[in-house]
Design an enzyme around this catalytic site. Structure first.
Site, PDB file in Angstrom:
ATOM      1  N   HIS A   1      10.099  -9.006   8.080  1.00 61.86           N
ATOM      2  CA  HIS A   1       9.758  -9.645   6.805  1.00 61.86           C
ATOM      3  C   HIS A   1      10.992  -9.815   5.938  1.00 61.86           C
ATOM      4  O   HIS A   1      11.788  -8.891   5.800  1.00 61.86           O
ATOM      5  CB  HIS A   1       8.744  -8.798   6.031  1.00 61.86           C
ATOM      6  CG  HIS A   1       7.363  -8.866   6.598  1.00 61.86           C
ATOM      7  ND1 HIS A   1       6.292  -8.264   6.011  1.00 61.86           N
ATOM      8  CD2 HIS A   1       6.878  -9.481   7.700  1.00 61.86           C
ATOM      9  CE1 HIS A   1       5.195  -8.495   6.720  1.00 61.86           C
ATOM     10  NE2 HIS A   1       5.539  -9.222   7.755  1.00 61.86           N
TER      11      HIS A   1
ATOM     12  N   TYR B   1       2.080  -5.986  -3.122  1.00 64.66           N
ATOM     13  CA  TYR B   1       1.938  -4.822  -4.002  1.00 64.66           C
ATOM     14  C   TYR B   1       1.286  -5.324  -5.290  1.00 64.66           C
ATOM     15  O   TYR B   1       1.889  -6.128  -6.009  1.00 64.66           O
ATOM     16  CB  TYR B   1       3.303  -4.214  -4.331  1.00 64.66           C
ATOM     17  CG  TYR B   1       3.957  -3.460  -3.182  1.00 64.66           C
ATOM     18  CD1 TYR B   1       4.630  -4.129  -2.159  1.00 64.66           C
ATOM     19  CD2 TYR B   1       3.925  -2.064  -3.134  1.00 64.66           C
ATOM     20  CE1 TYR B   1       5.229  -3.433  -1.116  1.00 64.66           C
ATOM     21  CE2 TYR B   1       4.533  -1.354  -2.103  1.00 64.66           C
ATOM     22  CZ  TYR B   1       5.180  -2.047  -1.096  1.00 64.66           C
ATOM     23  OH  TYR B   1       5.780  -1.349  -0.079  1.00 64.66           O
TER      24      TYR B   1
ATOM     25  N   PRO C   1       4.412   7.193  -1.303  1.00 66.82           N
ATOM     26  CA  PRO C   1       4.615   6.122  -0.319  1.00 66.82           C
ATOM     27  C   PRO C   1       4.910   4.734  -0.907  1.00 66.82           C
ATOM     28  O   PRO C   1       5.224   3.809  -0.158  1.00 66.82           O
ATOM     29  CB  PRO C   1       3.290   6.094   0.462  1.00 66.82           C
ATOM     30  CG  PRO C   1       2.295   6.734  -0.437  1.00 66.82           C
ATOM     31  CD  PRO C   1       3.034   7.718  -1.280  1.00 66.82           C
TER      32      PRO C   1
ATOM     33  N   LYS D   1       9.684   4.867   1.825  1.00 66.81           N
ATOM     34  CA  LYS D   1      10.981   5.471   2.127  1.00 66.81           C
ATOM     35  C   LYS D   1      10.949   6.706   3.038  1.00 66.81           C
ATOM     36  O   LYS D   1      11.989   7.102   3.576  1.00 66.81           O
ATOM     37  CB  LYS D   1      11.673   5.894   0.812  1.00 66.81           C
ATOM     38  CG  LYS D   1      12.184   4.736   0.001  1.00 66.81           C
ATOM     39  CD  LYS D   1      13.504   4.224   0.543  1.00 66.81           C
ATOM     40  CE  LYS D   1      13.818   2.840   0.095  1.00 66.81           C
ATOM     41  NZ  LYS D   1      13.457   1.779   1.058  1.00 66.81           N
TER      42      LYS D   1
ATOM     43  N   TYR E   1      14.701  -1.502  -1.620  1.00 67.66           N
ATOM     44  CA  TYR E   1      13.559  -1.621  -0.712  1.00 67.66           C
ATOM     45  C   TYR E   1      14.021  -1.821   0.728  1.00 67.66           C
ATOM     46  O   TYR E   1      13.516  -1.164   1.645  1.00 67.66           O
ATOM     47  CB  TYR E   1      12.646  -2.772  -1.159  1.00 67.66           C
ATOM     48  CG  TYR E   1      11.303  -2.738  -0.474  1.00 67.66           C
ATOM     49  CD1 TYR E   1      10.261  -1.973  -0.976  1.00 67.66           C
ATOM     50  CD2 TYR E   1      11.082  -3.457   0.691  1.00 67.66           C
ATOM     51  CE1 TYR E   1       9.030  -1.917  -0.335  1.00 67.66           C
ATOM     52  CE2 TYR E   1       9.852  -3.413   1.340  1.00 67.66           C
ATOM     53  CZ  TYR E   1       8.836  -2.644   0.819  1.00 67.66           C
ATOM     54  OH  TYR E   1       7.625  -2.584   1.456  1.00 67.66           O
TER      55      TYR E   1
HETATM   56  P1  RFL Z   1       6.432  14.541  10.294  1.00 69.72           P
HETATM   57  O1  RFL Z   1       6.132  13.165  10.711  1.00 69.72           O
HETATM   58  O2  RFL Z   1       5.491  15.234   9.378  1.00 69.72           O
HETATM   59  O3  RFL Z   1       6.613  15.396  11.633  1.00 69.72           O
HETATM   60  C1  RFL Z   1       6.667  16.803  11.630  1.00 69.72           C
HETATM   61  C2  RFL Z   1       6.168  17.290  12.965  1.00 69.72           C
HETATM   62  O4  RFL Z   1       6.311  18.711  13.004  1.00 69.72           O
HETATM   63  C3  RFL Z   1       5.136  19.286  13.538  1.00 69.72           C
HETATM   64  N1  RFL Z   1       5.038  20.669  13.059  1.00 69.72           N
HETATM   65  C4  RFL Z   1       5.306  21.756  13.800  1.00 69.72           C
HETATM   66  N2  RFL Z   1       5.671  21.874  15.088  1.00 69.72           N
HETATM   67  C5  RFL Z   1       5.858  23.127  15.566  1.00 69.72           C
HETATM   68  N3  RFL Z   1       5.677  24.246  14.816  1.00 69.72           N
HETATM   69  C6  RFL Z   1       5.304  24.164  13.531  1.00 69.72           C
HETATM   70  N4  RFL Z   1       5.131  25.257  12.782  1.00 69.72           N
HETATM   71  C7  RFL Z   1       5.106  22.872  12.960  1.00 69.72           C
HETATM   72  N5  RFL Z   1       4.727  22.434  11.753  1.00 69.72           N
HETATM   73  C8  RFL Z   1       4.700  21.094  11.824  1.00 69.72           C
HETATM   74  C9  RFL Z   1       4.030  18.378  13.063  1.00 69.72           C
HETATM   75  O5  RFL Z   1       2.872  18.495  13.890  1.00 69.72           O
HETATM   76  C10 RFL Z   1       4.689  17.006  13.164  1.00 69.72           C
HETATM   77  O6  RFL Z   1       4.481  16.405  14.430  1.00 69.72           O
HETATM   78  O7  RFL Z   1       7.872  14.628   9.600  1.00 69.72           O
HETATM   79  P2  RFL Z   1       9.221  13.780   9.844  1.00 69.72           P
HETATM   80  O8  RFL Z   1       9.578  13.724  11.266  1.00 69.72           O
HETATM   81  O9  RFL Z   1      10.174  14.322   8.843  1.00 69.72           O
HETATM   82  O10 RFL Z   1       8.821  12.278   9.438  1.00 69.72           O
HETATM   83  C11 RFL Z   1       8.508  11.944   8.104  1.00 69.72           C
HETATM   84  C12 RFL Z   1       7.506  10.789   8.072  1.00 69.72           C
HETATM   85  O11 RFL Z   1       6.421  11.110   8.916  1.00 69.72           O
HETATM   86  C13 RFL Z   1       6.998  10.495   6.662  1.00 69.72           C
HETATM   87  O12 RFL Z   1       8.047  10.582   5.724  1.00 69.72           O
HETATM   88  C14 RFL Z   1       6.378   9.091   6.535  1.00 69.72           C
HETATM   89  O13 RFL Z   1       5.169   8.995   7.270  1.00 69.72           O
HETATM   90  C15 RFL Z   1       6.103   8.732   5.075  1.00 69.72           C
HETATM   91  N6  RFL Z   1       5.467   7.416   4.911  1.00 69.72           N
HETATM   92  C16 RFL Z   1       6.213   6.252   4.957  1.00 69.72           C
HETATM   93  N7  RFL Z   1       7.536   6.296   5.220  1.00 69.72           N
HETATM   94  C17 RFL Z   1       8.247   5.141   5.354  1.00 69.72           C
HETATM   95  O14 RFL Z   1       9.471   5.214   5.570  1.00 69.72           O
HETATM   96  N8  RFL Z   1       7.669   3.889   5.264  1.00 69.72           N
HETATM   97  C18 RFL Z   1       6.338   3.761   4.999  1.00 69.72           C
HETATM   98  O15 RFL Z   1       5.841   2.641   4.975  1.00 69.72           O
HETATM   99  C19 RFL Z   1       5.565   4.959   4.808  1.00 69.72           C
HETATM  100  N9  RFL Z   1       4.244   4.884   4.573  1.00 69.72           N
HETATM  101  C20 RFL Z   1       4.081   7.327   4.736  1.00 69.72           C
HETATM  102  C21 RFL Z   1       3.487   6.035   4.550  1.00 69.72           C
HETATM  103  C22 RFL Z   1       3.276   8.455   4.743  1.00 69.72           C
HETATM  104  C23 RFL Z   1       1.919   8.321   4.577  1.00 69.72           C
HETATM  105  N10 RFL Z   1       1.144   9.496   4.631  1.00 69.72           N
HETATM  106  C24 RFL Z   1       0.000   9.626   5.439  1.00 69.72           C
HETATM  107  C25 RFL Z   1       1.676  10.714   4.068  1.00 69.72           C
HETATM  108  C26 RFL Z   1       2.143   5.896   4.366  1.00 69.72           C
HETATM  109  C27 RFL Z   1       1.342   7.030   4.364  1.00 69.72           C
HETATM  110  C28 RFL Z   1      -0.129   6.817   4.132  1.00 69.72           C
HETATM  111  C1  PHB Z   2       2.076   0.697   5.454  1.00 72.31           C
HETATM  112  O1  PHB Z   2       2.081  -0.395   6.052  1.00 72.31           O
HETATM  113  O2  PHB Z   2       1.452   1.672   5.865  1.00 72.31           O
HETATM  114  C2  PHB Z   2       2.834   0.825   4.177  1.00 72.31           C
HETATM  115  C3  PHB Z   2       3.545  -0.253   3.689  1.00 72.31           C
HETATM  116  C4  PHB Z   2       4.253  -0.126   2.495  1.00 72.31           C
HETATM  117  C5  PHB Z   2       4.241   1.076   1.804  1.00 72.31           C
HETATM  118  C6  PHB Z   2       3.536   2.157   2.303  1.00 72.31           C
HETATM  119  C7  PHB Z   2       2.830   2.025   3.489  1.00 72.31           C
HETATM  120  O3  PHB Z   2       4.909   1.171   0.628  1.00 72.31           O
END
Ligand code: RFL
Ligand code: PHB
Length: 391
Positions: free
Chosen positions: A72, A201, A292, A296, A384
């Site tokens: 995009h 957004y 979120p 980032k 962004y």
């Molecule tokens: P994770 O993905 O939480 O992975 C951590 C892993 O560690 C495991 N774990 C353990 N394993 C062994 N022993 C233990 N004691 C443990 N405790 C935990 C867990 O099971 C897991 O598999 O962390 P990591 O790798 O730092 O990654 C971070 C990202 O997952 C997170 O920042 C993003 O998902 C945030 N986020 C977004 N980030 C973006 O850059 N772009 C986005 O568009 C975006 N959208 C989002 C998001 C997060 C969301 N939620 C659900 C919080 C949208 C949503 C809705």
């Molecule tokens: C997503 O596609 O899940 C998404 C996109 C933009 C955001 C957060 C989540 O800021």
């Protein structure tokens, strides 16, 4: 058991770290407490910055992303019943984002690690990080009821916000910064073709809404809600009603389809300083969380990992420790920039739960400025799409 880098957590941070180290000839073992199926199916992020895309591509795991992801060049800010496009590509000298689901990144990384003979131990229990204030750290864990000690040179705590690594750092040497928001996001996946070509957004008097996508057949949609809400009080008709109202724009229609997944997440900003203690290095959500709205979180995890890999490579090649010693300071500069951007986007786009006309006027003034001043639009766009990884 022995390895060079013991990694706790098979999220994007842990898996990418393991793969990048492997490409540099450094061994690691990844310990994950969930199953492979579980980590490959958890729905989370969707937006990858240009720097993250480049890192994945350079590591040889970008093939499917290039074929199936959506590149995009802009996003839309929608308010007052009208859309305003932010042309990120033009405003940033040709940078863009990729919409490609986090669990697809996970699947690509797991496959790459296993194909290369990498070791990921799933469904481990009772993980504890030990002796990282000495030259002989180790990780203790149970697998199939048997206790093991994994001896290593370094431990990477990539175990997310609720992991065991961060709390293992003595409280006396860590400072934690936390901000919670009175907002939650209710997210759905729906079997309906995306109603827009780019992310929307929306700022609306009933609250924020976001339109994103996962494939030509699947939309990802979010609405601001009360973080304490029970998902049971949100039947599909109520969700669609809010989405239609908040995303409404002249001559535009939201496509509906069956809801195949839904859930509510709380929003917070969090940072721990420093991100390293002795031979334990924290990366990704283990060290910091952003709301979120700025997309980032995953991208910060990738940026941390790229800094850590460079430092570990320097250590193993030259026995010099300068980059390792600077790890926390290097990462935190970018982390706080992203914390500010995510807080700013969140504050601009969410509706306060108590009626606050002054705040509402400020939000409209800021939105008007962002869509009418190229300087303001450029600032949003460069944050962004993401600042360069060596910013
Ligand atoms: P994770 O993905 O939480 O992975 C951590 C892993 O560690 C495991 N774990 C353990 N394993 C062994 N022993 C233990 N004691 C443990 N405790 C935990 C867990 O099971 C897991 O598999 O962390 P990591 O790798 O730092 O990654 C971070 C990202 O997952 C997170 O920042 C993003 O998902 C945030 N986020 C977004 N980030 C973006 O850059 N772009 C986005 O568009 C975006 N959208 C989002 C998001 C997060 C969301 N939620 C659900 C919080 C949208 C949503 C809705
Ligand atoms: C997503 O596609 O899940 C998404 C996109 C933009 C955001 C957060 C989540 O800021």
């Amino acid at each position: 058991m022995r390895t060079q880098v013991g990694i706790v957590g098979a999220g994007p941070a842990g898996l990418l770290l393991s793969h990048l180290l492997h490409l540099q000839g450094i061994e690691s073992v990844v310990l994950e407490n969930r199953s492979r199926k579980d980590i490959e199916e958890t729905i989370r992020a969707g937006v990858l910055e240009q720097g993250t895309v480049d890192l994945l591509t350079g590591a040889g795991v970008g093939g499917r992303m290039a074929r199936e992801g959506f590149r995009h060049h802009g996003i839309e800010l929608r308010f007052g019943g009208r859309g305003h496009r932010i042309d990120m590509h033009a405003l940033t000298g040709g940078r863009s984002i990729m919409v490609y689901a986090q669990h697809e990144v996970i699947r690509d990384l797991v496959k790459a690690r296993l194909d290369a003979g990498g070791e990921i131990l799933f469904e481990v229990e009772g993980v504890s990080v030990r002796d990282f204030d000495t030259d002989a750290p180790s990780i203790r864990f149970r697998k199939d009821g048997v206790t093991h000690d994994l001896a290593c040179d370094f431990i990477a705590g990539c175990d997310g916000f609720h992991g065991v690594s961060r709390p293992a750092i003595p409280a006396s040497v860590r400072t934690e910064f936390l901000r919670t928001y009175p907002y939650g996001w209710l997210g759905i996946l729906t079997e309906a073709p995306p109603s827009a070509k780019e992310l929307v957004y929306a700022y609306h008097e009933r609250g924020f809404a976001l339109l994103s996508m996962r494939s030509p057949e699947i939309q990802r949609l979010y609405i601001q809600c009360d973080p304490e809400d029970d998902i049971a009080s949100w039947p599909d008709e109520r969700i669609w009603g809010e989405l239609h109202r908040r995303l409404a724009a002249d001559g535009w229609r939201l496509t509906e389809g069956p809801v195949i997944q839904k859930g509510i997440i709380a929003m917070r900003s969090f940072v721990v300083e420093p991100m390293q203690y002795g031979r334990l290095f924290l990366a990704g959500d283990a060290a910091h969380i952003v709301p979120p709205t700025g997309a980032k979180g995953l991208n910060l995890a990738a940026a941390d990992v790229s800094v850590l890999v460079r430092a570990l490579v320097e250590h193993y090649r030259t026995r010099r420790a300068e980059l390792l010693e600077r790890y926390s300071a290097t990462c935190l500069r970018r982390v706080w920039r992203a914390e500010h951007f995510s807080w700013w986007m969140t504050s601009m786009l969410h509706r306060s739960i108590v009626d606050d006309p002054f705040q509402q006027r400020l939000q409209r003034a800021q939105l008007d400025y962002v869509v009418s001043s190229s300087a303001a639009a450029k600032s949003l766009a460069e944050n962004y799409v993401g600042l360069p990884f060596d910013w």
